[in-house]
Design an enzyme around this catalytic site. Structure first.
Site, PDB file in Angstrom:
ATOM      1  N   GLU A  89     -10.354   3.200  -2.475  1.00 20.75           N
ATOM      2  CA  GLU A  89     -10.969   3.346  -1.153  1.00 20.75           C
ATOM      3  C   GLU A  89     -11.512   4.751  -0.924  1.00 20.75           C
ATOM      4  OE1 GLU A  89      -7.743   4.088   2.225  1.00 20.75           O
ATOM      5  OE2 GLU A  89      -7.113   2.473   0.879  1.00 20.75           O
TER       6      GLU A  89
ATOM      7  N   ASP B 110       0.833  -1.195   0.000  1.00 18.50           N
ATOM      8  CA  ASP B 110       0.000   0.000   0.000  1.00 18.50           C
ATOM      9  C   ASP B 110       0.872   1.251   0.000  1.00 18.50           C
ATOM     10  OD1 ASP B 110      -1.972   1.880   0.285  1.00 18.50           O
ATOM     11  OD2 ASP B 110      -2.882   0.992   2.069  1.00 18.50           O
TER      12      ASP B 110
ATOM     13  N   GLU C 234      -1.056  -0.584  -4.158  1.00 22.75           N
ATOM     14  CA  GLU C 234      -2.292   0.128  -3.852  1.00 22.75           C
ATOM     15  C   GLU C 234      -2.081   1.632  -3.722  1.00 22.75           C
ATOM     16  OE1 GLU C 234      -5.486   0.311  -0.154  1.00 22.75           O
ATOM     17  OE2 GLU C 234      -4.498  -1.585  -0.626  1.00 22.75           O
TER      18      GLU C 234
END
Length: 382
Positions: free
Chosen positions: A236, A184, A210
């Site tokens: 997200e 991430d 990510e």
């Protein structure tokens, strides 16, 4: 007609906002409208949207979603979308209980009988990363996600780049060839840094990279996609099909809508259908509570292009309560060999401990997102 009689919200530790919708026939549905660090604001939005729902037919889910998202002049954004998400989840929970079926059955029936899950691991040094991953492997998970870094200079030094690589290398060493690590970037990287480090990580075969750029710079993500052979994920902090369309067109491989931010079950199902057109897999963001996780899983059991599910049991944010603390029966969300088996109970498939929720709401919480700056002074994602 089963009408919506009452809507309540509960601000519960560690950082979640639960929504309870009760019908005239006594059916209760639960949703999660958590917006990390902004849940008090969302609570007010739920109350305002509730004015549109009380007295209405609880089973007209699509109609209610349309009214809540398109019925006013100002639309979208994380606060409104999170409020809609919690109410939408609760309405699907009611529908499942009304018809005596799990939500995924109402969405067309199951396409799989279990869903792979992953957990988050911390650790600033390679040795810490090894220890944390070993603990997750011991717990039975076959995939983990880790932060690429903490603070980064706008143009990273050799030492900073080497630190990212060393931590991912340590993860791969523990996981071996039959388990996965996702990395991430958390919006902490400039595009230049992200493009520079991505090829260095390719030998370690991450499951995906990510959020290489912050969502407001989604127009840059195509440049990053073209810089690496590793699958790229984001989403997200995208809240609708319209916001996902440009990143699909840019070539991402994995979409990560959050069921408590992106319009709930109703909208995420539509995002998944759009993703399928672009050969994109779904891996919903969910570092949240049990209701959000159950909603994700219900979508996953009925969605063909579903890759894997994030979950937050044991995550460092969970201070004061754990994911399963508000469940009367913890069995449905138990992991077996890194998977969760298909939920079969009506609605979202879990039973909430209402007494525990009401007691927790009296204590409340005031969780806020931590903030820090890049080394040049600009603000960075936490």
């Amino acid at each position: 007609m089963t009408t919506i009689a009452r809507i309540e919200t509960f601000l519960v530790a560690p950082r979640w906002l639960f929504v309870r919708v009760e019908t005239s026939s006594g059916i209760v549905g639960w949703g999660e409208a958590t917006c990390e660090g902004r849940s008090e604001t969302v609570r007010t939005a739920v109350e305002q949207l509730g004015e549109l729902l009380v007295g209405r037919d609880a089973l007209r889910i699509e109609d209610h979603w349309q009214v809540m998202t398109k019925g006013s002049f100002y639309r979208g954004g994380p606060i409104l979308a999170s409020a809609v998400s919690g109410l939408d989840q609760a309405l699907w929970d009611i529908a499942g209980k009304h018809f005596g079926a799990p939500v995924h059955q109402l969405l067309g029936g199951p396409v799989r009988d279990r869903i792979r899950v992953y957990g988050w691991v911390g650790g600033d040094e390679p040795s810490e990363v090894r220890d944390h991953i070993a603990a997750q492997v011991e717990a039975g998970l076959t995939a983990v996600k880790m932060n690429a870094s903490g603070r980064m200079s706008p143009i990273a030094s050799v030492a900073e780049l080497d630190g990212v690589v060393a931590r991912v290398a340590a993860a791969r060493e523990v996981l071996g060839d039959h388990r996965d690590v996702a990395v991430d970037f958390h919006g902490r990287f400039t595009l230049a840094n992200a493009r520079r480090v991505a090829p260095l990580l390719e030998p370690y075969r991450p499951l995906f990279l990510e959020e290489p750029v912050v969502p407001e710079n989604s127009h840059l993500i195509g440049d990053f996609v073209r810089s690496t052979t590793t699958p790229v994920s984001t989403g997200e902090r995208l809240y609708s099909r319209q916001e996902f369309l440009p990143v699909f067109q840019a070539g991402i491989a994995v979409a990560q809508p959050d069921l408590s931010h992106a319009g709930g079950i109703t909208e995420v199902r539509k995002i998944a259908a759009l993703a399928e057109v672009y050969d994109v897999q779904l891996a919903p963001h969910c570092p949240l509570g049990p209701i959000a996780l159950a909603a994700c899983l219900q979508v996953g059991f009925a969605t063909p292009n579903y890759l894997i599910q994030e979950q937050s049991i044991g995550i460092h944010y969970n201070l004061g309560a754990e994911v399963l603390d508000y469940c009367l029966d913890k069995t449905p969300l138990t992991f077996v060999d890194g998977y969760v088996e298909r939920l079969t109970a009506p609605g979202l498939g879990i039973e909430i401990d209402e007494a525990a929720v009401r007691a927790a709401d009296k204590r409340g919480h005031a969780w806020r997102s931590p903030m820090f700056r890049h080394l040049d002074g600009s603000y960075a994602e936490w």
